[in-house]
Design an enzyme around this catalytic site. Structure first.
Site, PDB file in Angstrom:
ATOM      1  N   GLU A 116      50.724  50.565   1.160  1.00 52.20           N
ATOM      2  CA  GLU A 116      49.589  49.633   1.114  1.00 52.20           C
ATOM      3  C   GLU A 116      48.740  49.757  -0.145  1.00 52.20           C
ATOM      4  OE1 GLU A 116      47.045  48.822   4.264  1.00 52.20           O
ATOM      5  OE2 GLU A 116      48.606  48.227   5.654  1.00 52.20           O
ATOM      6  N   ASP A 120      38.247  54.257  -1.054  1.00 48.12           N
ATOM      7  CA  ASP A 120      38.035  53.307   0.042  1.00 48.12           C
ATOM      8  C   ASP A 120      37.795  53.985   1.388  1.00 48.12           C
ATOM      9  OD1 ASP A 120      38.486  51.412  -1.872  1.00 48.12           O
ATOM     10  OD2 ASP A 120      40.512  50.899  -1.199  1.00 48.12           O
ATOM     11  N   LEU A 164      43.641  53.570   8.111  1.00 54.40           N
ATOM     12  CA  LEU A 164      45.072  53.285   8.209  1.00 54.40           C
ATOM     13  C   LEU A 164      45.537  53.209   9.660  1.00 54.40           C
ATOM     14  CD1 LEU A 164      46.537  55.480   5.305  1.00 54.40           C
ATOM     15  CD2 LEU A 164      45.599  53.167   5.233  1.00 54.40           C
ATOM     16  N   THR A 212      43.043  55.793  -3.603  1.00 55.61           N
ATOM     17  CA  THR A 212      42.653  54.814  -2.583  1.00 55.61           C
ATOM     18  C   THR A 212      41.950  55.515  -1.429  1.00 55.61           C
ATOM     19  OG1 THR A 212      44.469  53.316  -3.146  1.00 55.61           O
ATOM     20  CG2 THR A 212      43.528  53.096  -0.946  1.00 55.61           C
ATOM     21  N   GLU A 262      69.418  45.576  28.783  1.00 57.77           N
ATOM     22  CA  GLU A 262      70.504  45.166  29.671  1.00 57.77           C
ATOM     23  C   GLU A 262      70.245  45.611  31.111  1.00 57.77           C
ATOM     24  OE1 GLU A 262      72.587  46.949  25.976  1.00 57.77           O
ATOM     25  OE2 GLU A 262      70.571  46.918  26.845  1.00 57.77           O
ATOM     26  N   ALA A 303      47.602  42.939  -1.500  1.00 57.45           N
ATOM     27  CA  ALA A 303      46.739  41.756  -1.483  1.00 57.45           C
ATOM     28  C   ALA A 303      46.143  41.625  -2.877  1.00 57.45           C
ATOM     29  CB  ALA A 303      45.643  41.914  -0.433  1.00 57.45           C
TER      30      ALA A 303
END
Length: 353
Positions: free
Chosen positions: A278, A208, A212, A204, A60, A162
């Site tokens: 994830e 992996d 992140l 993970t 504003e 995924a």
């Protein structure tokens, strides 16, 4: 009462204000994304503004500064009720009252019950014509994380996975790059920008070795807080998540719905308004079982992996009855490049809104 023509103008201007608000995507937390514009006496846009970052002027104020004296007798459109209390910045309601505006049109009220409607009532008392609830659903959806954090003192939590058509997220050896296509991965980068923290399971991290981080754009700041869900806190200091002393990961190990709720409250106290889960499958199962997932986002690739021991999207204990399946609501399906994005709301016994 506004005429039908005025109502149509109000909706059009609020949609423009929403587009302005989205320009603050991922940079305003723990504040909401807010857009505002000023319509002059003759019906022309004379001021635009959006909230760029916490601690900086609100939308504003930016719109009124651009409008200057042309705001006198005009209309201010803002996606969220103007603040009426002192924080890092002075109350916007005072600046609005001084601007000489004739009307104020608001998308949705402040979600805090202590403040909701107070600013609007204060401005009505000072002679402004105030309309509220214009494009309200869109205005609320834009700031669903902020609304959740204010009302429940915990982050809005998204489970993102995924997976292949047969529900697999990796081979038996852990190979998962890449299940989905480039368009889906770009979409996830946008999602990471929006979130204050990203949680993955301990396996993970070990398998992996993720970072992140928001990789697109490469200079994104601030980066989300990495959170590791693991009951085994023994991690190699050589892993990527432990390589940056200025961004050390938080390790959590909730083992019951009550412990999960406590973990979420602790994250909320850290001003984590949006949390992205994830992977992997055990984290997904634990969070769903605990009832802390607000939104499930499954990117489904047109691939069939097969294999009895390929890793499932959701692990956990084996159910014995189909009735144990979680039924999602508010389902939506969207094409993202060569993949499908399926979203839905899981049963959520801990929601209060």
């Amino acid at each position: 009462m506004p005429t039908p023509e005025q109502k149509n103008t109000d909706r059009q201007m609020m949609r423009r204000a929403l587009r302005l608000a989205r320009r603050g995507w991922g940079r305003t937390s723990p504040n909401p994304m807010v857009g505002a514009l000023v319509l002059g006496r003759a019906g022309q846009i004379v001021g635009r503004g959006f909230h760029r970052q916490a601690g900086q002027p609100h939308a504003e104020i930016n719109a009124l500064r651009e409008a200057g004296r042309q705001a006198d007798g005009g209309t201010l459109y803002v996606t969220l009720e103007p603040c009426s209390t002192h924080g890092r910045t002075p109350p916007c309601t005072e600046a609005i009252a001084r601007a000489g505006l004739r009307r104020l049109v608001v998308g949705t009220e402040d979600p805090n019950p202590k403040h909701a409607g107070r600013g609007l009532a204060w401005l009505r008392e000072r002679g402004l014509e105030v309309e509220s609830g214009i494009e309200e659903e869109s205005c609320r959806r834009l700031n669903q994380a902020f609304f959740c954090w204010i009302r429940e003192q915990r982050p809005f939590t998204i489970l993102k996975l995924a997976l292949t058509l047969d529900g697999r997220i990796a081979t038996v050896a852990g190979d998962s790059k890449w299940i989905t296509g480039e368009a889906a991965r770009k979409r996830v980068q946008k999602l990471r920008q929006w979130c204050d923290a990203i949680m993955v399971g301990g396996e993970t991290v070990r398998r992996d070795n993720p970072r992140l981080t928001v990789r697109t754009p490469p200079d994104w700041s601030p980066q989300p807080l990495p959170v590791i869900y693991s009951h085994n806190p023994d991690f190699s200091p050589d892993l990527n998540l432990f390589s940056n002393p200025r961004r050390p990961p938080l390790v959590v190990a909730p083992d019951s719905p009550a412990a999960w709720r406590q973990t979420m409250r602790e994250l909320g106290a850290r001003q984590i308004t949006a949390l992205l889960l994830e992977g992997g499958g055990e984290l997904a199962a634990a969070a769903l079982q605990a009832g802390v997932v607000d939104l499930a986002m499954f990117f489904v690739a047109p691939k069939i992996l097969g294999g009895r021991n390929s890793r499932p999207a959701v692990g956990g204990a084996d159910p014995t009855r189909l009735a144990e399946a979680l039924q999602l609501s508010d389902m939506a399906v969207e094409r993202v490049g060569c993949d499908l994005l399926i979203t839905g709301t899981p049963p959520h016994v801990h929601r209060t809104d």
